[in-house]
Write an enzyme that holds these catalytic residues in place. Structure first.
Site, mmCIF file in Angstrom:
data_model
loop_
_atom_site.group_PDB
_atom_site.id
_atom_site.type_symbol
_atom_site.label_atom_id
_atom_site.label_comp_id
_atom_site.label_asym_id
_atom_site.label_seq_id
_atom_site.Cartn_x
_atom_site.Cartn_y
_atom_site.Cartn_z
ATOM 1 N N ASP A 1 12.902 45.417 -45.962
ATOM 2 C CA ASP A 1 13.407 46.778 -45.703
ATOM 3 C C ASP A 1 12.266 47.472 -44.960
ATOM 4 O O ASP A 1 11.406 46.789 -44.387
ATOM 5 C CB ASP A 1 13.749 47.492 -47.030
ATOM 6 C CG ASP A 1 14.515 48.808 -46.834
ATOM 7 O OD1 ASP A 1 15.727 48.759 -46.605
ATOM 8 O OD2 ASP A 1 13.892 49.896 -46.887
ATOM 9 N N LYS B 1 17.383 46.556 -55.662
ATOM 10 C CA LYS B 1 16.461 47.061 -54.628
ATOM 11 C C LYS B 1 15.064 47.116 -55.233
ATOM 12 O O LYS B 1 14.917 47.190 -56.446
ATOM 13 C CB LYS B 1 16.889 48.463 -54.187
ATOM 14 C CG LYS B 1 16.291 48.911 -52.872
ATOM 15 C CD LYS B 1 17.032 48.350 -51.662
ATOM 16 C CE LYS B 1 16.274 48.592 -50.383
ATOM 17 N NZ LYS B 1 17.092 48.256 -49.198
ATOM 18 N N ASN C 1 12.939 47.119 -37.252
ATOM 19 C CA ASN C 1 13.843 45.970 -37.187
ATOM 20 C C ASN C 1 15.276 46.376 -36.861
ATOM 21 O O ASN C 1 15.903 45.811 -35.953
ATOM 22 C CB ASN C 1 13.775 45.220 -38.534
ATOM 23 C CG ASN C 1 14.767 44.085 -38.587
ATOM 24 O OD1 ASN C 1 15.818 44.201 -39.213
ATOM 25 N ND2 ASN C 1 14.481 42.995 -37.909
HETATM 26 P P1 NDP Z 1 11.123 49.134 -40.264
HETATM 27 O O1 NDP Z 1 9.972 49.336 -41.157
HETATM 28 O O2 NDP Z 1 11.213 47.900 -39.450
HETATM 29 O O3 NDP Z 1 11.264 50.369 -39.261
HETATM 30 C C1 NDP Z 1 11.396 51.677 -39.726
HETATM 31 C C2 NDP Z 1 11.434 52.614 -38.539
HETATM 32 O O4 NDP Z 1 11.759 53.918 -38.985
HETATM 33 C C3 NDP Z 1 10.072 52.726 -37.841
HETATM 34 O O5 NDP Z 1 10.282 53.015 -36.497
HETATM 35 C C4 NDP Z 1 9.437 53.907 -38.584
HETATM 36 O O6 NDP Z 1 8.437 54.572 -37.838
HETATM 37 C C5 NDP Z 1 10.643 54.803 -38.789
HETATM 38 N N1 NDP Z 1 10.457 55.627 -39.996
HETATM 39 C C6 NDP Z 1 10.212 55.185 -41.253
HETATM 40 N N2 NDP Z 1 10.063 56.219 -42.099
HETATM 41 C C7 NDP Z 1 10.216 57.322 -41.351
HETATM 42 C C8 NDP Z 1 10.192 58.701 -41.648
HETATM 43 N N3 NDP Z 1 9.953 59.149 -42.886
HETATM 44 N N4 NDP Z 1 10.425 59.566 -40.629
HETATM 45 C C9 NDP Z 1 10.676 59.114 -39.376
HETATM 46 N N5 NDP Z 1 10.696 57.815 -39.039
HETATM 47 C C10 NDP Z 1 10.477 56.942 -40.014
HETATM 48 O O7 NDP Z 1 12.427 49.289 -41.205
HETATM 49 P P2 NDP Z 1 13.902 48.784 -40.949
HETATM 50 O O8 NDP Z 1 14.253 48.868 -39.512
HETATM 51 O O9 NDP Z 1 14.083 47.509 -41.673
HETATM 52 O O10 NDP Z 1 14.743 49.887 -41.754
HETATM 53 C C11 NDP Z 1 15.208 51.098 -41.165
HETATM 54 C C12 NDP Z 1 16.349 51.659 -42.002
HETATM 55 O O11 NDP Z 1 17.422 50.708 -42.074
HETATM 56 C C13 NDP Z 1 15.985 51.973 -43.459
HETATM 57 O O12 NDP Z 1 16.753 53.080 -43.883
HETATM 58 C C14 NDP Z 1 16.459 50.735 -44.196
HETATM 59 O O13 NDP Z 1 16.702 50.983 -45.555
HETATM 60 C C15 NDP Z 1 17.742 50.431 -43.433
HETATM 61 N N6 NDP Z 1 18.241 49.060 -43.557
HETATM 62 C C16 NDP Z 1 17.447 47.988 -43.198
HETATM 63 C C17 NDP Z 1 17.972 46.710 -43.288
HETATM 64 C C18 NDP Z 1 17.219 45.525 -42.816
HETATM 65 O O14 NDP Z 1 17.807 44.442 -42.740
HETATM 66 N N7 NDP Z 1 15.948 45.626 -42.453
HETATM 67 C C19 NDP Z 1 19.333 46.458 -43.818
HETATM 68 C C20 NDP Z 1 20.099 47.663 -44.067
HETATM 69 C C21 NDP Z 1 19.528 48.891 -43.956
HETATM 70 P P3 NDP Z 1 6.875 54.348 -38.238
HETATM 71 O O15 NDP Z 1 6.559 52.963 -37.795
HETATM 72 O O16 NDP Z 1 6.171 55.422 -37.489
HETATM 73 O O17 NDP Z 1 6.792 54.530 -39.730
#
Ligand code: NDP
Length: 447
Positions: A168, A128, A242
């Site tokens: 991520d 990671k 995402n």
């Molecule tokens: P993105 O950056 O695309 O989206 C993240 C989302 O979560 C946004 O809506 C963001 O809001 C919100 N968010 C982030 N930090 C916080 C916080 N501290 N409090 C509240 N909301 C928050 O990321 P992903 O969708 O890729 O990832 C989301 C989760 O899924 C993570 O835990 C990641 O590790 C996990 N994951 C992702 C994978 C992937 O393929 N992308 C694979 C497996 C797991 P804002 O825009 O306001 O920050």
């Protein structure tokens, strides 16, 4: 030897060696506690110091990332890559850009990744990376200069057969493009060194959708095994990135109504089901705040404060934002409101107290390392396509993803049952993920 005491002593060392990293301690504790029955059955693992080796990353790389902002001012961020475990394949795991990133976050994510990658059944080890850089509010030029600086250092340590990063939080198609461009320029090689690439330069169809779709495929299996399905259910999806967007898309396709989504500022409630075209336009195209949604769908409501999304009444909750977003209080509210299943799209979104409350009340619980493994599984499929210099169709990749998720659920359910914890898919995921890595480590000697 008393296994419980042994696990406690390993945990003590982990805490002493990694002070001030509570997320990492939380992730290791959760895994080790559920491995007790496996260690009872396999004293040779204890004898070989396997757990002590497993909790210690093979390598941690930490570096300076200097870049120049649009005002000509020099900015300095910190970059990280953890190459945690390569027993079953090259390191594989995403890169996170978020101001909360520090070594402890990357360590927890890297540790989880070992078992998740193993569960996919594909040959990928755990890694990671990330940075405390915040892409929010930055221009494209600033993001590009940051990515170029980040990759200038990272390229020394990665490679298509060594370590293959992906996206991520904060790292999507735009960032992967800039990172790939810089890697190619510095190394003069066109290889599958990153996944999540654009479709015109080696990306895989269905990779963008994979984590969210995979989450729903896993969850549908879990629901089916317990006499339920997504059809006609009210679903709450936290986040709007995402994972969240494509989880909401697939849940809707499977017949559910997604009534709420969030970002870090607040959440929207739409009783008619979230209009995903509007949501995608706001988040993917305009990179705007979720509060914009009510301007385009006036019948919906916007509420400040993302944590309150868990007060929305639902049957199934899919946390897809970030770690520890469901605490005990939120879990109890979900339970009181009649929610019967929580399935994790984000990594470690539920605190240990929340998990205890959810499982204690008899809800179905889909643990992150199994439920969100579809993203990395499809990344591994992207690696295969890159090696073959070939592309599968969307339908082919989606069918493989579906098969992988069905298999992961089956593995979790069977492993939990085998070790006397039927229905505890979290324990099943830890055990099934662990055993393959343990066998490989045993075969490879003390390394
Ligand atoms: P993105 O950056 O695309 O989206 C993240 C989302 O979560 C946004 O809506 C963001 O809001 C919100 N968010 C982030 N930090 C916080 C916080 N501290 N409090 C509240 N909301 C928050 O990321 P992903 O969708 O890729 O990832 C989301 C989760 O899924 C993570 O835990 C990641 O590790 C996990 N994951 C992702 C994978 C992937 O393929 N992308 C694979 C497996 C797991 P804002 O825009 O306001 O920050």
């Amino acid at each position: 030897m008393d296994i419980k005491q042994y696990i406690e002593s390993v945990m003590e060392t982990v805490k002493k060696r990694n002070p001030g990293e509570p997320e990492f301690h939380q992730a290791v504790t959760e895994v080790l506690e559920s491995l007790a029955p496996v260690l009872e059955a396999h004293p040779e693992y204890v004898e070989a110091g396997l757990i002590e080796r497993l909790v210690e990353p093979e390598r941690i790389i930490k570096f300076r990332v200097p870049w120049v902002d649009d005002n000509g001012k020099v900015q300095v961020n910190r970059g990280f890559r953890i190459q945690y475990n390569s027993a079953i394949g090259p390191y594989k795991g995403g890169i996170r850009f978020h101001p909360t990133v520090y070594e402890g976050i990357i360590k927890f994510l890297g540790f989880e990744q070992i078992f998740k990658n193993s569960l996919t059944g594909l040959p990928i080890g755990g890694g990671k990376g990330g940075s405390d850089f915040d892409p929010k509010g930055k221009s494209n030029g600033e993001v590009m200069r940051f990515c170029q600086s980040f990759m200038t250092e990272l390229q020394k340590y990665i490679g298509a057969d060594t370590d293959v990063p992906a996206g991520d939080i904060g790292v999507g198609a735009r960032e992967i493009g800039y990172l790939f461009g810089q890697y190619k320029r510095l190394r003069d090689e066109y290889t599958g060194v990153l996944t999540g690439k654009g479709l015109t330069y080696g990306g895989s169809l269905a990779r963008k959708e994979a984590t969210g779709f995979g989450l729903c495929y896993f969850t549908e299996e879990m629901l089916k095994a317990n006499g339920k399905s997504f059809k006609g259910q009210r679903v709450v999806v936290s986040g709007s990135g995402n994972v969240a967007i494509y989880a909401a898309t697939k849940a809707t396709e499977l017949g559910a109504t997604v009534v709420a989504m969030s970002d870090s500022n607040g959440y929207i409630y739409d009783a008619n089901g979230v209009n995903l075209e509007v949501m995608k336009n706001i988040k993917e195209v305009r990179r705007a705040r979720i509060s914009e949604y009510v301007k385009e769908v006036p019948s919906a409501e916007y509420h400040e404060g993302c944590r309150n999304i868990w007060t929305v009444k639902c049957d199934v909750a899919l946390p897809c934002a970030t770690q520890n977003e469901i605490d005990e209080e939120s879990a109890k509210t979900l339970i009181a409101n009649g929610c019967y299943a929580v399935s994790e799209g984000a990594n470690m979104p539920s605190t240990p107290e929340a998990i205890a409350a959810i499982q204690g009340a008899g809800l179905l619980f889909g643990p992150a390392k199994a439920a969100n493994a579809g993203g990395v599984a499809t990344s591994a499929l992207e690696m295969s396509q890159n090696s073959m210099r070939y592309s599968w169709t969307f339908e082919e990749v989606d069918a493989k993803l579906h098969g992988i998720m069905v298999n992961i659920f089956k593995n979790c359910a069977e492993s939990a049952e085998k070790y006397g914890m039927a229905g505890n898919y979290a324990a099943g995921a830890n055990i099934a993920g662990f055993i393959k890595v343990a066998e490989a480590m045993m075969a490879q000697g003390i390394v």
